[in-house]
Design a protein around this motif. Structure first.
Motif, mmCIF file in Angstrom:
data_model
loop_
_atom_site.group_PDB
_atom_site.id
_atom_site.type_symbol
_atom_site.label_atom_id
_atom_site.label_comp_id
_atom_site.label_asym_id
_atom_site.label_seq_id
_atom_site.Cartn_x
_atom_site.Cartn_y
_atom_site.Cartn_z
ATOM 1 N N LEU B 51 48.291 42.034 45.613
ATOM 2 C CA LEU B 51 47.011 42.200 44.884
ATOM 3 C C LEU B 51 47.231 41.939 43.393
ATOM 4 O O LEU B 51 48.076 42.570 42.765
ATOM 5 N N THR B 52 46.504 40.967 42.875
ATOM 6 C CA THR B 52 46.620 40.681 41.442
ATOM 7 C C THR B 52 45.235 40.730 40.806
ATOM 8 O O THR B 52 44.220 40.578 41.495
ATOM 9 N N GLY B 53 45.201 40.949 39.528
ATOM 10 C CA GLY B 53 43.911 41.020 38.858
ATOM 11 C C GLY B 53 44.019 40.566 37.420
ATOM 12 O O GLY B 53 45.040 40.766 36.767
ATOM 13 N N ILE B 54 42.968 39.898 36.959
ATOM 14 C CA ILE B 54 42.929 39.513 35.546
ATOM 15 C C ILE B 54 41.540 39.817 34.991
ATOM 16 O O ILE B 54 40.590 40.009 35.759
ATOM 17 N N HIS B 62 33.807 43.619 30.475
ATOM 18 C CA HIS B 62 33.361 44.543 31.521
ATOM 19 C C HIS B 62 33.487 43.961 32.929
ATOM 20 O O HIS B 62 32.793 44.385 33.836
ATOM 21 N N ALA B 63 34.317 42.932 33.117
ATOM 22 C CA ALA B 63 34.447 42.342 34.440
ATOM 23 C C ALA B 63 35.870 41.895 34.693
ATOM 24 O O ALA B 63 36.554 41.447 33.772
ATOM 25 N N ALA B 64 36.306 42.041 35.957
ATOM 26 C CA ALA B 64 37.668 41.652 36.315
ATOM 27 C C ALA B 64 37.640 40.846 37.600
ATOM 28 O O ALA B 64 36.743 41.009 38.433
ATOM 29 N N ILE B 65 38.626 39.966 37.747
ATOM 30 C CA ILE B 65 38.731 39.179 38.980
ATOM 31 C C ILE B 65 39.950 39.670 39.748
ATOM 32 O O ILE B 65 41.060 39.716 39.210
ATOM 33 N N LEU B 66 39.737 40.070 40.998
ATOM 34 C CA LEU B 66 40.844 40.520 41.833
ATOM 35 C C LEU B 66 41.110 39.466 42.887
ATOM 36 O O LEU B 66 40.184 38.829 43.387
ATOM 37 N N SER B 67 42.384 39.261 43.232
ATOM 38 C CA SER B 67 42.676 38.389 44.366
ATOM 39 C C SER B 67 43.866 38.953 45.120
ATOM 40 O O SER B 67 44.706 39.649 44.546
ATOM 41 N N TRP B 68 43.869 38.692 46.409
ATOM 42 C CA TRP B 68 44.921 39.246 47.259
ATOM 43 C C TRP B 68 45.231 38.283 48.395
ATOM 44 O O TRP B 68 44.444 37.375 48.664
ATOM 45 N N ASP B 69 46.379 38.493 49.025
ATOM 46 C CA ASP B 69 46.707 37.715 50.223
ATOM 47 C C ASP B 69 46.090 38.426 51.412
ATOM 48 O O ASP B 69 46.095 39.661 51.473
ATOM 49 N N LEU B 70 45.564 37.627 52.348
ATOM 50 C CA LEU B 70 44.925 38.227 53.521
ATOM 51 C C LEU B 70 45.917 39.109 54.269
ATOM 52 O O LEU B 70 47.115 38.816 54.297
ATOM 53 N N TYR B 204 42.576 50.575 37.393
ATOM 54 C CA TYR B 204 43.447 50.523 38.568
ATOM 55 C C TYR B 204 42.588 50.208 39.776
ATOM 56 O O TYR B 204 41.517 50.814 39.962
ATOM 57 N N TYR B 205 43.032 49.265 40.585
ATOM 58 C CA TYR B 205 42.277 48.883 41.781
ATOM 59 C C TYR B 205 43.183 48.939 42.995
ATOM 60 O O TYR B 205 44.406 48.803 42.889
ATOM 61 N N ILE B 225 45.155 47.065 34.386
ATOM 62 C CA ILE B 225 44.649 45.847 33.760
ATOM 63 C C ILE B 225 43.501 46.235 32.840
ATOM 64 O O ILE B 225 42.940 47.320 32.988
ATOM 65 N N GLN B 226 43.190 45.380 31.911
ATOM 66 C CA GLN B 226 42.105 45.681 30.964
ATOM 67 C C GLN B 226 41.116 44.520 30.923
ATOM 68 O O GLN B 226 41.492 43.379 31.126
ATOM 69 N N THR B 227 39.872 44.874 30.671
ATOM 70 C CA THR B 227 38.875 43.823 30.513
ATOM 71 C C THR B 227 38.526 43.683 29.036
ATOM 72 O O THR B 227 38.676 44.623 28.267
ATOM 73 N N SER B 228 38.069 42.495 28.686
ATOM 74 C CA SER B 228 37.627 42.294 27.309
ATOM 75 C C SER B 228 36.664 41.110 27.259
ATOM 76 O O SER B 228 36.632 40.282 28.175
#
Lengths: 315, 488, 268
Positions: B51-54, B62-70, B204-205, B225-228
């Motif tokens: 699980l990664t996020g940016i 105020h928004a983050a993108i999460l991605s993960w392996d199935l 934290y997600y 992670i932080q949003t900006s």
């Protein structure tokens, strides 16, 4: 017109249609002969022709079926492909003057979306669009889908003044422009909006109209900046100006009553449940077709005379 | 009074928030125990991996993108994953604030008389019972105090998130169907909203894979992670470039035109027709009718029309023909009078100028049309010129003129009206040709400069289209086509 | 007044009354005579407007003026209730919001909404002979913001996106002439039709722009391209004219359907 039995009904209709065609044909021949022999034709005679060719098919219910052209089926296929629970916004950007042309498509689209369990957000950028919206609620939403609940399956946001200003705001924030729906239910209590914060969360936006603000403003202020799939149903007059937006900026377009008729026919052909649905646009295409034939006949007669006169002048 | 009230409310909130926080904590806690309990009976799916996020780029924050392996069990046999659930860890402070937010929403509903939707026995219902005892004025006070409170407390959120994993709970964010590998969590930027995601705070997600039996397994926790927010949206670079290109081009050519540079504009058929038509009118001894349309004096089409009117008036003065200019707008009338007057002066015939050449008719669209039609049928002008902004009246005017047997020249930038003019008039200036005609005749720097700039922009379009069409045939051409993609 | 005028008026009034009474008697509902009156009025106003096709007459003038007056008043009321009461007052003060029974929208920067009020008042100064110049400030604001807002959006939607829509491959799915001819068909999604459409788009856009290129004399190949451009423009205008005819006839169908169905009830 009391109809005694089905046999008589068929024959009455056939007689009516035949008579109409004969009268119009004879009339055109007379018109051609008269102008050919150099006599002026009063323009009011042309008005009578148009009135007759429009009124007769309404009385005798002449109708045709239409195959949807790609730009119409593109919208149909999009609605078909959306999974149940997707949210569609339908904006009523028209007034009663435009209604005969675009109300049929608004009704057909509402019916199609609701039957596919899509959630609909209704709104209007024309003040008098609110009345047309009520018309759809009366004839389609409440009549045909009594189980669909306000706030859960659809919501009516009503009219908001500001035109492009409204669009400029809702592309990033619905609540700011529509703190409540038309019945004063606060934004936060409307279930349709649970996952919808702005137009960017929508699966499809359909603007129905033909004036300003209308589809062009939707594309300019919402479709393009927000990357939201857009489609439109418009009055015939503006349809040609919108073709350049297809297919990249709008995915489908219903142009005038013909576009609506094609959509209705496609719905009827592909779904058993729509077999008996009202098809006002298809009904309207009967008078359209006859009137168009008459107009084309006028154009041909006019051109023959024009070239004959030109040759005479030259000779 | 106010202070007393406030203390009471806050006391009540603190008490209730304690109870609800307990509930939340147990909820969050039980999940783990639940899964362990379930292990014995049902087989757990494999958790989603990596699980990664940016921070979501090019946005206001105020928004983050999460991605993960199935999960390896996604789409595999009996134990197939049905959906993924996304959870976010929030500090206790956020939960407290959420409660205040909920109470705010209830107060709002009481103030708006829309409490009918509140279900009995819920938290909102108990809040409603408490708040309904107050008068409207008191409720307004309470509301304002609470808003201030929320605002105040929000500033501490970033710091509170540092306490992870102590003193907080996992909150459900959203669910996604199996096969989904990414999720964009767009939080609210409004601190009064429950979905508020603070910028520059540790987030934290975790993502849970859920089977049809409800068995879940969680991914490793992602964070912090932080949003900006970003000042510049790189996706819109093509727009910046074209804005700069256009603006600079226009400024450059307007300056050149002001300096008196010789900027070539090709002669237009319609303008030459005007000269011929004036000659014809003189021969026939009949007047010329000039209609400026329905636009205001600020419309470009009307401004362009003034220049053409100047030219027509000058010729008319030279040939000593009569000119009729019925106007729709009083300001347009004043300007047109000046234009005609100076044209007569230029032609050396100031004596021939009549004050009522340019006259005001009415500001009602169809009444104006009726009046102009009347002029056409009574005066039988040899030439009718329609230049400017026209709407539904275009065909009515042009048709009456054609019936009266006049030579007609028209020009408008209203695309919808051009077809009507084309069928009923002898010459039509289509869209931009009207501006070009005006620039050609008047050499007005702003018009001439912008016309030139537009010409260069058009040349750019043709060039780009030709290059693009050639490149589109090849694989590597896609990069060029992508230059014009303005993503959001 | 002429005798024929009086007779015409009397006949029309009598027909109106007959229609009203007949509609009232045969209409079902809570207020049949009111409904009957409204439908009859609508029908007679429709006919009055249509009577212009015969020639200009006082009935047409009456209906036209009625329409102009009613729509102006309607627009004004709506403007007040939807713009001022709907958008402005809820952001101004809770007291005035209470008075108009709209819910107050709180915000930290609500005081900035006084700026539009001031601008609005300045705009009304146009009515004053001496203070007319003051209306230029808000006008300048409107023109400036609209131009700024539209410039970027038009550039994006009508320029960049349109350029990218023009960049279309002229050879679609090209695998040699053999493949092309063996799969030849005229379906809308077929290779031939798609390639032809793309060619029309490319040539249409290029030649259309060349026609509007004013910095070069239209001679030689440039002139020929410009000729093609004007042909394409004319075809577009023809299509647009055709669509307009369809639109206008739809409106006529709408009116005639109203007369036949709602008023005369000869169709269902």
């Amino acid at each position: 017109m009391t109809v005694l039995n089905p046999l008589f009904a068929i024959s009455a209709q056939t007689i009516g249609i035949t008579l109409t065609l004969i009268i119009i044909g004879l009339g055109l021949a007379w018109l051609f002969w008269r102008s050919f022999s150099g006599k002026e034709v009063d323009r009011r005679i042309i008005f009578i022709f148009i009135f007759f060719s429009v009124a007769a098919p309404i009385l005798f219910k002449i109708s045709f079926t239409f195959k949807a052209i790609p730009i119409v089926s593109a919208l149909y296929d999009k609605v078909e492909s959306l999974p149940a629970g997707s949210t569609v916004l339908i904006s009523y950007d028209f007034d009663p003057a435009m209604a005969p042309e675009v109300q049929p498509m608004a009704d057909a689209l509402s019916r199609h979306c609701l039957s596919r369990d899509l959630k609909i957000i209704y709104m209007c950028l024309f003040p008098t669009g609110q009345g047309q919206l009520e018309e759809t609620f009366r004839t389609v939403v409440r009549e045909e889908f009594p189980n669909k609940k306000d706030g859960i399956d659809f919501v009516n946001l009503g009219y908001k003044a500001g035109g492009e200003g409204v669009l400029n705001v809702i592309v990033t924030d619905f609540e700011k422009m529509f703190p409540t729906d038309v019945n004063s239910v606060p934004y936060g209590d409307i279930q349709v909006f649970d996952n919808i914060k702005s137009c960017q969360n929508l699966d499809l936006i359909i603007s129905i109209g033909g004036g300003r603000p209308g589809i062009k403003e939707w594309v300019l202020f919402v479709g393009d900046p927000g990357n939201v799939p857009m489609a439109a149903g418009v009055a015939a007059v503006v349809a040609p100006q919108l073709y350049p937006y297809f297919p990249n900026q709008i995915l489908g377009l219903l142009g005038g009553v013909k576009g609506a008729a094609e959509y209705e026919n496609k719905m009827r052909d592909e779904h058993e449940q729509f077999k008996d649905m009202p098809t006002p646009a298809t009904t309207m295409m009967g008078p359209q077709t006859l009137a168009h034939i008459v107009v084309m006949a006028f154009i041909i007669i006019g051109n023959i005379l024009y070239f004959r006169n030109k040759r005479r002048e030259e000779g | 009074m106010k202070v007393k009230l406030l203390i009471m409310v806050v006391m009540m909130l603190a008490l209730s928030s304690f109870c609800f926080a307990q509930d939340n904590a147990t909820e969050a806690g039980t999940e783990d125990t639940d899964t362990t309990a379930v292990v014995e009976s049902i087989i757990l799916p494999a958790p989603p991996g990596n699980l990664t996020g940016i921070d979501k780029p090019n946005d206001h924050g105020h928004a983050a993108i999460l991605s993960w392996d199935l999960s390896p069990d996604d789409g595999a046999g009996e134990n197939s994953v049905l959906k993924y659930e996304i959870y976010k860890w929030v500090p206790q402070l956020m939960l407290d604030i959420n409660l205040v937010r909920d109470s705010l929403s209830v107060i709002q509903r009481i103030l708006r008389n829309t409490t009918s939707g509140i279900t009995e026995g819920t938290q909102a219902d108990s809040m409603k019972i408490v708040f309904e005892k107050y008068s409207r004025d008191e409720l307004f006070d309470i509301r304002n105090t609470l808003i201030a409170h929320v605002k105040q407390e929000n500033t501490g959120l970033a710091e509170a998130s540092n306490s992870y994993p102590e003193n907080g709970a996992w909150l459900f964010v959203d669910k996604k169907p199996s096969g989904t590998k990414s999720f964009v969590h767009i939080g609210s930027k409004d601190f009064k909203s429950a979905g508020f995601v603070p910028d520059f705070a540790n987030l934290y997600y975790r993502v849970d894979a859920v089977t049809i039996d409800g068995a879940k397994s969680s991914s490793k926790v992602l964070g912090p992670i932080q949003t900006s927010g970003q000042w510049y949206n790189t996706y819109r670079t093509p727009v910046v470039f074209s804005v700069l290109f256009f603006t600079l081009l226009t400024i450059y050519f307007v300056r050149e035109a002001r300096k008196g540079a010789d900027l070539y504009v090709r002669p237009l058929g319609g303008i030459e027709a005007v000269d011929d038509a004036i000659g014809r009118a003189t021969e026939m001894g009949r007047p010329i009718l000039y209609v400026l349309g329905l636009g205001s004096a600020a419309d470009i089409a009307t401004i362009a029309s003034f220049t053409i009117l100047g030219r027509v008036a000058k010729k008319v003065a030279e040939y000593q023909t009569e000119l009729l200019v019925p106007t729709y707008d009083p300001i347009v009338m004043t300007v047109a009078q000046e234009v005609v007057k100076s044209a007569y002066l230029d032609a050396g015939r100031p004596d021939a100028y009549k004050e009522d050449t340019v006259h005001f008719v009415t500001q009602s669209q169809f009444a104006y049309v009726a009046a102009v039609n009347g002029i056409m049928l009574r005066e039988l002008p040899a030439t009718n010129v329609y230049m400017g902004k026209f709407f539904a009246e275009s065909l009515i005017l042009a048709e009456t003129g054609a019936l009266a047997g006049s030579i007609q020249i028209s020009g408008t930038d209203e695309i919808a009206q051009i077809p009507f003019f084309i069928v009923a008039c002898d010459y039509t200036l289509i869209g931009e040709e009207l501006y070009a005609a005006s620039a050609y005749l008047g050499k007005e720097p702003v018009l001439l400069g912008s016309l030139k700039a537009q010409d260069y922009a058009k040349a750019a379009i043709i060039l780009l289209a030709v290059i693009g069409v050639v490149l589109a045939q090849f694989e590597f051409g896609a990069a060029f086509v992508n230059l014009f993609e303005v993503a959001n | 007044m002429k005798k024929t005028t009086i007779i015409t008026f009397a006949v029309i009034s009598a027909l109106f009354l007959v229609s009203w009474i007949a509609k009232g008697m045969f209409t079902e509902g809570s207020s049949p005579f009111l409904d009957g009156f409204l439908v009859t009025l609508a029908a007679f106003l429709t006919l009055a407007i249509m009577s212009f096709l015969y020639k200009d007459n006082p009935y047409y003038k009456f209906a036209e003026h009625l329409f102009v007056g009613v729509s102006a008043a309607y627009a004004m009321c709506l403007g007040f209730w939807s713009t001022i009461v709907g958008n402005l007052i809820p952001r101004l003060s809770s007291g005035i919001s209470e008075f108009f029974k709209v819910s107050y929208i709180e915000g930290d920067y609500n005081f900035i909404y006084f700026i539009p009020i001031i601008f609005g008042i300045l705009l009304l100064m146009r009515l004053s002979p001496r203070g007319g110049w003051l209306s230029r400030w808000p006008l300048a604001f409107i023109v400036g913001t609209t131009a700024g807002l539209n410039f970027v959006r038009y550039l994006r939607s009508d320029f960049i996106n349109q350029v990218s829509s023009t960049i279309v491959p002229l050879m679609i799915d090209w695998q040699g002439f053999g493949h092309f001819f063996s799969n030849l068909n005229f379906s809308a999604t077929g290779q031939l039709v798609m390639m032809f459409s793309n060619l029309v788009i490319f040539i249409g856009v290029t030649c259309g722009i060349i026609y509007f290129y004013f910095s070069k004399e239209h001679t030689g190949w440039f002139g020929r391209a410009s000729k093609i451009g004007i042909w394409i423009l004319m075809i577009t205008f023809g299509a647009s004219f055709g669509y307009t005819v369809m639109g206008r006839i739809s409106l006529l169908v709408g009116r005639i359907t109203f007369l036949f169905r709602d008023w005369l009830e000869i169709i269902s």
